[in-house]
Motif scaffolding. Sequence first.
Motif, PDB file in Angstrom:
ATOM      1  N   SER A 190       0.831  -1.206   0.000  1.00 52.79           N
ATOM      2  CA  SER A 190       0.000   0.000   0.000  1.00 52.79           C
ATOM      3  C   SER A 190       0.862   1.250   0.000  1.00 52.79           C
ATOM      4  O   SER A 190       0.563   2.233  -0.685  1.00 52.79           O
ATOM      5  N   TYR A 191       1.939   1.191   0.751  1.00 49.46           N
ATOM      6  CA  TYR A 191       2.863   2.322   0.803  1.00 49.46           C
ATOM      7  C   TYR A 191       3.461   2.613  -0.575  1.00 49.46           C
ATOM      8  O   TYR A 191       3.583   3.770  -0.987  1.00 49.46           O
ATOM      9  N   GLU A 192       3.837   1.563  -1.291  1.00 49.42           N
ATOM     10  CA  GLU A 192       4.435   1.745  -2.612  1.00 49.42           C
ATOM     11  C   GLU A 192       3.456   2.425  -3.567  1.00 49.42           C
ATOM     12  O   GLU A 192       3.852   3.239  -4.401  1.00 49.42           O
ATOM     13  N   PHE A 193       2.166   2.080  -3.449  1.00 52.29           N
ATOM     14  CA  PHE A 193       1.185   2.733  -4.312  1.00 52.29           C
ATOM     15  C   PHE A 193       1.059   4.209  -3.963  1.00 52.29           C
ATOM     16  O   PHE A 193       1.017   5.074  -4.854  1.00 52.29           O
ATOM     17  N   ILE A 194       0.971   4.518  -2.664  1.00 51.17           N
ATOM     18  CA  ILE A 194       0.835   5.916  -2.256  1.00 51.17           C
ATOM     19  C   ILE A 194       2.058   6.709  -2.688  1.00 51.17           C
ATOM     20  O   ILE A 194       1.970   7.866  -3.119  1.00 51.17           O
ATOM     21  N   ARG A 195       3.222   6.086  -2.598  1.00 54.40           N
ATOM     22  CA  ARG A 195       4.460   6.735  -3.026  1.00 54.40           C
ATOM     23  C   ARG A 195       4.423   7.015  -4.526  1.00 54.40           C
ATOM     24  O   ARG A 195       4.827   8.082  -4.992  1.00 54.40           O
ATOM     25  N   LEU A 196       3.928   6.033  -5.286  1.00 53.34           N
ATOM     26  CA  LEU A 196       3.792   6.206  -6.737  1.00 53.34           C
ATOM     27  C   LEU A 196       2.779   7.302  -7.063  1.00 53.34           C
ATOM     28  O   LEU A 196       3.007   8.134  -7.949  1.00 53.34           O
ATOM     29  N   ALA A 197       1.674   7.313  -6.332  1.00 53.94           N
ATOM     30  CA  ALA A 197       0.616   8.287  -6.590  1.00 53.94           C
ATOM     31  C   ALA A 197       1.114   9.714  -6.412  1.00 53.94           C
ATOM     32  O   ALA A 197       0.673  10.630  -7.115  1.00 53.94           O
ATOM     33  N   GLY A 198       2.046   9.897  -5.483  1.00 53.23           N
ATOM     34  CA  GLY A 198       2.573  11.224  -5.238  1.00 53.23           C
ATOM     35  C   GLY A 198       3.472  11.731  -6.340  1.00 53.23           C
ATOM     36  O   GLY A 198       3.748  12.937  -6.417  1.00 53.23           O
ATOM     37  N   ARG A 199       3.939  10.827  -7.209  1.00 48.52           N
ATOM     38  CA  ARG A 199       4.880  11.208  -8.253  1.00 48.52           C
ATOM     39  C   ARG A 199       4.309  11.088  -9.670  1.00 48.52           C
ATOM     40  O   ARG A 199       4.874  11.611 -10.611  1.00 48.52           O
ATOM     41  N   SER A 200       3.208  10.362  -9.794  1.00 47.18           N
ATOM     42  CA  SER A 200       2.707  10.029 -11.129  1.00 47.18           C
ATOM     43  C   SER A 200       1.486  10.864 -11.508  1.00 47.18           C
ATOM     44  O   SER A 200       0.639  11.176 -10.668  1.00 47.18           O
TER      45      SER A 200
ATOM     46  N   ASN B 276      -0.201   9.621 -14.159  1.00 55.55           N
ATOM     47  CA  ASN B 276      -0.869   8.604 -14.961  1.00 55.55           C
ATOM     48  C   ASN B 276      -2.365   8.577 -14.653  1.00 55.55           C
ATOM     49  O   ASN B 276      -2.765   8.652 -13.497  1.00 55.55           O
ATOM     50  N   LYS B 277      -3.188   8.472 -15.686  1.00 55.14           N
ATOM     51  CA  LYS B 277      -4.638   8.518 -15.519  1.00 55.14           C
ATOM     52  C   LYS B 277      -5.154   7.368 -14.657  1.00 55.14           C
ATOM     53  O   LYS B 277      -6.098   7.538 -13.870  1.00 55.14           O
ATOM     54  N   VAL B 278      -4.548   6.185 -14.812  1.00 58.02           N
ATOM     55  CA  VAL B 278      -4.975   5.028 -14.018  1.00 58.02           C
ATOM     56  C   VAL B 278      -4.660   5.261 -12.542  1.00 58.02           C
ATOM     57  O   VAL B 278      -5.489   5.008 -11.659  1.00 58.02           O
ATOM     58  N   VAL B 279      -3.454   5.753 -12.280  1.00 55.76           N
ATOM     59  CA  VAL B 279      -3.051   6.040 -10.901  1.00 55.76           C
ATOM     60  C   VAL B 279      -3.937   7.130 -10.307  1.00 55.76           C
ATOM     61  O   VAL B 279      -4.349   7.055  -9.142  1.00 55.76           O
ATOM     62  N   GLU B 280      -4.239   8.148 -11.116  1.00 53.73           N
ATOM     63  CA  GLU B 280      -5.117   9.227 -10.664  1.00 53.73           C
ATOM     64  C   GLU B 280      -6.489   8.674 -10.287  1.00 53.73           C
ATOM     65  O   GLU B 280      -7.079   9.060  -9.274  1.00 53.73           O
ATOM     66  N   PHE B 281      -6.997   7.759 -11.119  1.00 51.85           N
ATOM     67  CA  PHE B 281      -8.308   7.160 -10.857  1.00 51.85           C
ATOM     68  C   PHE B 281      -8.294   6.346  -9.571  1.00 51.85           C
ATOM     69  O   PHE B 281      -9.221   6.435  -8.750  1.00 51.85           O
ATOM     70  N   LEU B 282      -7.236   5.546  -9.376  1.00 53.01           N
ATOM     71  CA  LEU B 282      -7.136   4.714  -8.176  1.00 53.01           C
ATOM     72  C   LEU B 282      -6.929   5.545  -6.916  1.00 53.01           C
ATOM     73  O   LEU B 282      -7.208   5.073  -5.808  1.00 53.01           O
ATOM     74  N   SER B 283      -6.463   6.768  -7.087  1.00 53.01           N
ATOM     75  CA  SER B 283      -6.239   7.650  -5.933  1.00 53.01           C
ATOM     76  C   SER B 283      -7.519   8.332  -5.470  1.00 53.01           C
ATOM     77  O   SER B 283      -7.569   8.864  -4.347  1.00 53.01           O
ATOM     78  N   LYS B 284      -8.552   8.309  -6.314  1.00 50.32           N
ATOM     79  CA  LYS B 284      -9.784   9.041  -6.010  1.00 50.32           C
ATOM     80  C   LYS B 284     -10.446   8.626  -4.692  1.00 50.32           C
ATOM     81  O   LYS B 284     -10.873   9.494  -3.912  1.00 50.32           O
ATOM     82  N   PRO B 285     -10.568   7.316  -4.399  1.00 45.67           N
ATOM     83  CA  PRO B 285     -11.228   6.941  -3.131  1.00 45.67           C
ATOM     84  C   PRO B 285     -10.542   7.540  -1.913  1.00 45.67           C
ATOM     85  O   PRO B 285     -11.216   7.969  -0.968  1.00 45.67           O
ATOM     86  N   GLY B 286      -9.211   7.578  -1.926  1.00 41.28           N
ATOM     87  CA  GLY B 286      -8.486   8.168  -0.806  1.00 41.28           C
ATOM     88  C   GLY B 286      -8.746   9.649  -0.675  1.00 41.28           C
ATOM     89  O   GLY B 286      -8.882  10.177   0.439  1.00 41.28           O
TER      90      GLY B 286
END
Length: 336
Positions: free
Chosen positions: A238-248, A250-260
């Motif tokens: 989970s940490y790796e995803f949050i770390r990626l989300a802070g740097r990316s 990418n539309k897919v990453v942006e979409f997956l970040s929406k619930p948070g």
Amino acid sequence: MEGIMMKNGDKYAVAVRKPDQEIEVKVEEYKGIIKNKKIKSLPVVRGVFSFIDSLVLGMKTLMYSADFFMEDEEMEPGRVEKALDKATKGKADSVIMGGTVAFSVVMAVVIFMMLPYFLAGVLRHVISSETLIALAEGVLRLVIFAGYILLISRMKDIQRVFMYHGAEHKCINCIEHGLELNTENVMGSSKQHKRCGTSFLLFVMIVSVIFFIFIRVDSPVWRVVIRLLLIPVIAGVSYEFIRLAGRSENKVVEFLSKPGLWMQNMTTREPDESMVEVAIASVEAVFDWKAYLAENFNWEYPREDMVSQAPADMADPTGQADPAEAEGSSPAEAGA
């Protein structure tokens, strides 16, 4: 409490609005429970240790900020406190902090991991599909988590913590969007941030659903054991995803970040200007935001001693190199 903690590398600052309305700022070093840099840089593994560090540091700063208000009320230590201080040879605070962190972790595991498992287990009397049961367990986990956040958000003290949480996010968003760090710009910035600890905790719930759908055993005992053993792995992923989300971007990453980000509507509130001033004081104590803006946004300042530096590690819930917060209301987030 009435404060915010920001972390940059091994240094962290706690800014607290004291009862006399002055802002007290303390800067110290915290190198974490693991000193080896190679271990701390390993994917997944770094998330586990960084999460533990955030719990310890969060509780430490929480107790520090609480001391100002205990002093204001002139509270004398009771018999229990005196006895504990004597038994621990003056290390009562450390013992209490360690015990509180341990108790918090145990309760979190029981409420958010084991309770949904046992509740979903009741469905085995009417459902034979393990996949459906695993999904039901995940839904229950998310409902319990959201219900817990909603419940504590009604507490007056927690509402102020969430306002400081919002001030923290606004402060970092202000810097990351290339704006000068002042009260006006911070107040106009967003109170949502992709590297927030709330997003991390929500993604822990989601990742656990995926893990438990594919990892199955017949023994009820081993089901419990596996869930306990996988907690560090789930936290690391989970940490790796949050770390990626802070740097990316990418539309897919942006979409997956929406619930948070949606969940942050419950854990952050709009702060007032006095809270923003505390957040700014905390940032400026450990992070040269002017140098950051000069390097990343071509800003110019009349300073001969300006040193270019990388972004601070104040955003994600575990302290990696990004300009954002070290998360608070729970010991993993930033409202001290």
